[in-house]
Write an enzyme that holds these catalytic residues in place. Structure first.
Site, PDB file in Angstrom:
ATOM      1  N   GLY A  76     -13.873  26.643 -27.858  1.00 59.45           N
ATOM      2  CA  GLY A  76     -14.687  25.626 -28.508  1.00 59.45           C
ATOM      3  C   GLY A  76     -15.624  26.157 -29.579  1.00 59.45           C
ATOM      4  N   HIS A  77     -15.686  27.476 -29.758  1.00 58.27           N
ATOM      5  CA  HIS A  77     -16.673  28.063 -30.686  1.00 58.27           C
ATOM      6  C   HIS A  77     -16.029  29.165 -31.517  1.00 58.27           C
ATOM      7  CE1 HIS A  77     -20.497  29.921 -32.001  1.00 58.27           C
ATOM      8  NE2 HIS A  77     -21.018  28.757 -31.711  1.00 58.27           N
ATOM      9  N   PHE A  78     -15.408  28.970 -32.440  1.00 59.12           N
ATOM     10  CA  PHE A  78     -14.803  27.759 -32.988  1.00 59.12           C
ATOM     11  C   PHE A  78     -13.302  27.991 -32.972  1.00 59.12           C
ATOM     12  CE2 PHE A  78     -18.963  28.317 -34.997  1.00 59.12           C
ATOM     13  CZ  PHE A  78     -19.575  27.128 -34.653  1.00 59.12           C
ATOM     14  N   VAL A 115     -16.258  32.909 -33.289  1.00 54.71           N
ATOM     15  CA  VAL A 115     -17.523  33.626 -33.385  1.00 54.71           C
ATOM     16  C   VAL A 115     -18.183  33.548 -32.013  1.00 54.71           C
ATOM     17  CG1 VAL A 115     -19.802  33.716 -34.471  1.00 54.71           C
ATOM     18  CG2 VAL A 115     -17.821  33.019 -35.815  1.00 54.71           C
TER      19      VAL A 115
END
Length: 140
Positions: free
Chosen positions: A47-49, A54
């Site tokens: 989810g990041h990203f 990152v």
């Protein structure tokens, strides 16, 4: 040097929230140095990203806090206790951390008074500073 199994004997964190792979150095109650190998398989990258992985800055800070907790909980009087992350000051992120990076996590304890302590923390990748912060913790 402490392996992941030895780290788990000292701090209570477990997958997916154990963010330290090895402790390289420790001076009980004074300082500790650990590493986190950041891989593309980290759960948080979902989810990041998804298209630009990152490592979240808050997880870099948490990894630093876990290394600091190791230094404090290795002290004889703190064995079997918990170290809680109680505060942060002057946190700065200076470099993105991405898959393939190895984070070097260094925490120097600057104050220990009763159940409260403070530490100066620095995370680097290949000698380049990724994050600095002053951490506060409480022992219970």
């Amino acid at each position: 040097m402490y392996t992941i199994e030895q780290i788990k004997e000292v701090i209570p964190h477990r997958y997916p929230f154990l963010l330290v792979d090895r402790i390289l150095e420790v001076e009980e109650g004074k300082r500790a140095v650990g590493i986190k190998n950041v891989t593309a398989n980290e759960e948080f990258f979902n989810g990041h990203f998804p298209d630009y992985n990152v490592m979240p800055g808050v997880l870099i800070v948490e990894a630093l806090a876990q290394v600091g907790a190791f230094a404090v909980l290795k002290m004889e009087q703190n064995q079997g206790k918990l170290a809680f992350f109680a505060g942060i000051e002057n946190c700065r992120f200076k470099r993105q951390v991405v898959p393939g990076d190895q984070l070097r996590l260094e925490v120097e304890l600057t104050k220990l008074r009763g159940p409260i302590g403070k530490g100066r923390a620095t995370a680097t990748v290949d000698g380049e500073v990724a994050c600095t912060a002053e951490l506060t913790f409480a022992i219970k």
